[in-house]
Design a protein around this motif. Sequence first.
Motif, PDB file in Angstrom:
ATOM      1  N   VAL A   1      14.387 -44.374  19.650  1.00  0.00           N
ATOM      2  CA  VAL A   1      14.135 -44.371  18.210  1.00  0.00           C
ATOM      3  C   VAL A   1      14.396 -42.980  17.621  1.00  0.00           C
ATOM      4  CG1 VAL A   1      12.391 -44.697  16.426  1.00  0.00           C
ATOM      5  CG2 VAL A   1      12.521 -46.276  18.367  1.00  0.00           C
ATOM      6  N   TYR A   2      15.117 -42.964  16.520  1.00  0.00           N
ATOM      7  CA  TYR A   2      15.443 -41.724  15.817  1.00  0.00           C
ATOM      8  C   TYR A   2      14.169 -40.990  15.387  1.00  0.00           C
ATOM      9  CZ  TYR A   2      17.457 -38.649  12.233  1.00  0.00           C
ATOM     10  OH  TYR A   2      17.825 -37.559  11.474  1.00  0.00           O
ATOM     11  N   LEU A   3      14.092 -39.729  15.730  1.00  0.00           N
ATOM     12  CA  LEU A   3      12.984 -38.810  15.423  1.00  0.00           C
ATOM     13  C   LEU A   3      11.684 -39.152  16.145  1.00  0.00           C
ATOM     14  CD1 LEU A   3      13.429 -37.970  11.636  1.00  0.00           C
ATOM     15  CD2 LEU A   3      14.295 -36.735  13.640  1.00  0.00           C
ATOM     16  N   ASP A   4      11.721 -40.070  17.095  1.00  0.00           N
ATOM     17  CA  ASP A   4      10.518 -40.322  17.888  1.00  0.00           C
ATOM     18  C   ASP A   4      10.207 -39.096  18.747  1.00  0.00           C
ATOM     19  OD1 ASP A   4       8.406 -41.802  19.132  1.00  0.00           O
ATOM     20  OD2 ASP A   4       9.710 -41.972  20.887  1.00  0.00           O
TER      21      ASP A   4
ATOM     22  N   TYR B   1       5.303 -36.957  25.862  1.00  0.00           N
ATOM     23  CA  TYR B   1       5.521 -36.248  24.604  1.00  0.00           C
ATOM     24  C   TYR B   1       6.718 -35.315  24.717  1.00  0.00           C
ATOM     25  CZ  TYR B   1       4.707 -33.014  20.737  1.00  0.00           C
ATOM     26  OH  TYR B   1       4.865 -32.226  19.628  1.00  0.00           O
ATOM     27  N   GLY B   2       7.511 -35.245  23.618  1.00  0.00           N
ATOM     28  CA  GLY B   2       8.664 -34.371  23.610  1.00  0.00           C
ATOM     29  C   GLY B   2       9.090 -34.055  22.194  1.00  0.00           C
ATOM     30  N   PRO B   3      10.150 -33.285  22.025  1.00  0.00           N
ATOM     31  CA  PRO B   3      10.630 -32.922  20.686  1.00  0.00           C
ATOM     32  C   PRO B   3      11.212 -34.133  19.971  1.00  0.00           C
ATOM     33  CG  PRO B   3      12.172 -32.186  22.362  1.00  0.00           C
ATOM     34  CD  PRO B   3      10.968 -32.692  23.094  1.00  0.00           C
ATOM     35  N   PRO B   4      11.286 -34.123  18.642  1.00  0.00           N
ATOM     36  CA  PRO B   4      11.855 -35.248  17.886  1.00  0.00           C
ATOM     37  C   PRO B   4      13.270 -35.570  18.368  1.00  0.00           C
ATOM     38  CG  PRO B   4      10.769 -33.714  16.408  1.00  0.00           C
ATOM     39  CD  PRO B   4      10.805 -33.048  17.747  1.00  0.00           C
ATOM     40  N   ARG B   5      13.532 -36.854  18.534  1.00  0.00           N
ATOM     41  CA  ARG B   5      14.809 -37.292  19.079  1.00  0.00           C
ATOM     42  C   ARG B   5      15.845 -37.419  17.961  1.00  0.00           C
ATOM     43  NH1 ARG B   5      14.713 -39.464  24.302  1.00  0.00           N
ATOM     44  NH2 ARG B   5      16.976 -39.406  24.011  1.00  0.00           N
ATOM     45  N   THR B   6      16.509 -36.314  17.657  1.00  0.00           N
ATOM     46  CA  THR B   6      17.584 -36.401  16.658  1.00  0.00           C
ATOM     47  C   THR B   6      18.782 -37.162  17.202  1.00  0.00           C
ATOM     48  OG1 THR B   6      18.516 -34.282  17.366  1.00  0.00           O
ATOM     49  CG2 THR B   6      16.896 -34.241  15.575  1.00  0.00           C
ATOM     50  N   ASP B   7      18.832 -37.330  18.540  1.00  0.00           N
ATOM     51  CA  ASP B   7      19.908 -38.125  19.137  1.00  0.00           C
ATOM     52  C   ASP B   7      19.537 -39.593  19.250  1.00  0.00           C
ATOM     53  OD1 ASP B   7      17.956 -37.752  21.057  1.00  0.00           O
ATOM     54  OD2 ASP B   7      19.381 -37.610  22.725  1.00  0.00           O
TER      55      ASP B   7
END
Length: 557
Positions: free
Chosen positions: A327-330, A351-357
């Motif tokens: 999911v985008y930005l998850d 938990y991790g950084p927002p998924r821009t990919d």
Amino acid sequence: MGHGHPHPAPEQDEAGADVPPALDPSVPDGELPPADASRRRFLRGAGLLGAGAASTVLAAAPEDPAGADAKGGFRWLAGDHHVHTQYSRDGQYRVIDHARHARACGLDWMVVTDHGDPAHAKIGVEKVNPDIVAARRRLKDLLIYQGLEWNCPAAEHATVFVHPGRNEVAVLKEFENAYDGEVKNATGSTPANEALAIAGIKFLGEQVRRRRVRDALFLANHPARRGVDSPHEIRAWRDADPHVAIGMESAPGHQAAGLPESTWRYKARGLYFLNRTDASFPGYPPESYRTWGGFDWMTSTVGGLWDSLLAEGKPWWITANSDSHIVYLDTSQRGPGGDFDRDGKHPDPVYGPPRTDGFDYWPGQYTRTHVGATSFGYRAVMAGLRAGRVWVDHGGLISGLDVRARQAGDRRGGHGTPLGGVLRVRRGASVAATIEIELAATPNWAQFVPRLARVDVISGQVTGPVTDRDTFTAPTARVVRSFEVGKATGRVSFTHSFGRVDEPFYFRVRGTDGKRSAPGPMGADVDPFGPAMDVYGNADPWEDLWFYANPIWVLPS
């Protein structure tokens, strides 16, 4: 939405319906009751009943469906039939992650469809089942089906799912091991592999007839993405068992891939990026490999492949879904370690950084499939899908839709033939389409209230079976009426009169926010303001919203 309903136990859900005797080719004419014999004679006279009796329009389309309330309405249940979890090689999330987001986004049902492949075939189906059962217990107001994304032999992918019950795992496991294209090394476009796909669909139907499962459905996924779902294969799937193979995605998932801000390597809505292969059907034009307003070319083209099936009188329904993987930005990522080939799953996300990919939305966050069900239950949703009582939307463009076909003079509220149905009238009678829309009233997940700008009525003649099963055009289909929507809130109603009816026809309805339109692929005289082809790298899905509804047929006699 119908929420807060008791969660039906799988073995207590409603029963299904058999093929009507008039449509069953195994029943000789002389053995039919008088009413069924008369019905069969009418269908033959209308050119809608040939050797494939069960393939006619009436096989899944009752005139006045039972179970409707006193006003002729249905319980519209929103859902998503294409969702991937950590049990998919390219997935990440737990079942409960998707289920909780689906409920938060307003869905009533969803299908877990992890990818079939050799590793999944060994242990995937049974390993995910306890997670699905646990999610069913925790979220009693969400119907959670188990299925898989089938690598359809000689073709693309498809959702296959079954009614919950004691044999759901066994049937899906047998199906995957015997008929999955990757498992059986049968992905090439050969007659033998096409036959294996047909056998797989027939296998599912046989499991229902043997009462191993209460129901089973097949829906082709992203059918035009690689062009390997040829017209004759689609017809063959449907004709193999019309009570199992019922339709296709009208719009693919992966809609966030079109966001200009996404860093995913393929910046095309639905991941439709002109990825033609040597196995692609050679007749498809280049524009078929792109989405149009986020929708698949087979659906979005007025007079195209979908219309060619409807013109034959074949019920072939459309749905839409998220195909959710990442999911985008998850703010999560796959957990460390793990071995998918060994474990059949990825570790739980962390938990991790927002998924821009990310290239997906959560189930229900952007795309919804609305099913007109007679009750809240597994069997009711599957029956509604099979009957074609379905409309789909992007971005919460509208809140509700009721389309009916009525004979002139019938002004009874809630009456008339609904989506997926057949209106039978005397030759020469006047028929009208009525469209009632509940406009969006609350912000969508992009934090704005969508505004519907235009509604189109599309119609075509029913011309009977085609001689060339690779036909993908319907010359008589066209936009016959467009309505401008002059208000932003509340409800709107439109009526289109078809006038005197002498020949069989069908009609369908779509709507748009009007932000991006262009003449359709068949020309402005067929579709003057259709969806525009999506631009690679710059196709913000929230700025181009549409809804589509399944057809209604009108048959004079």
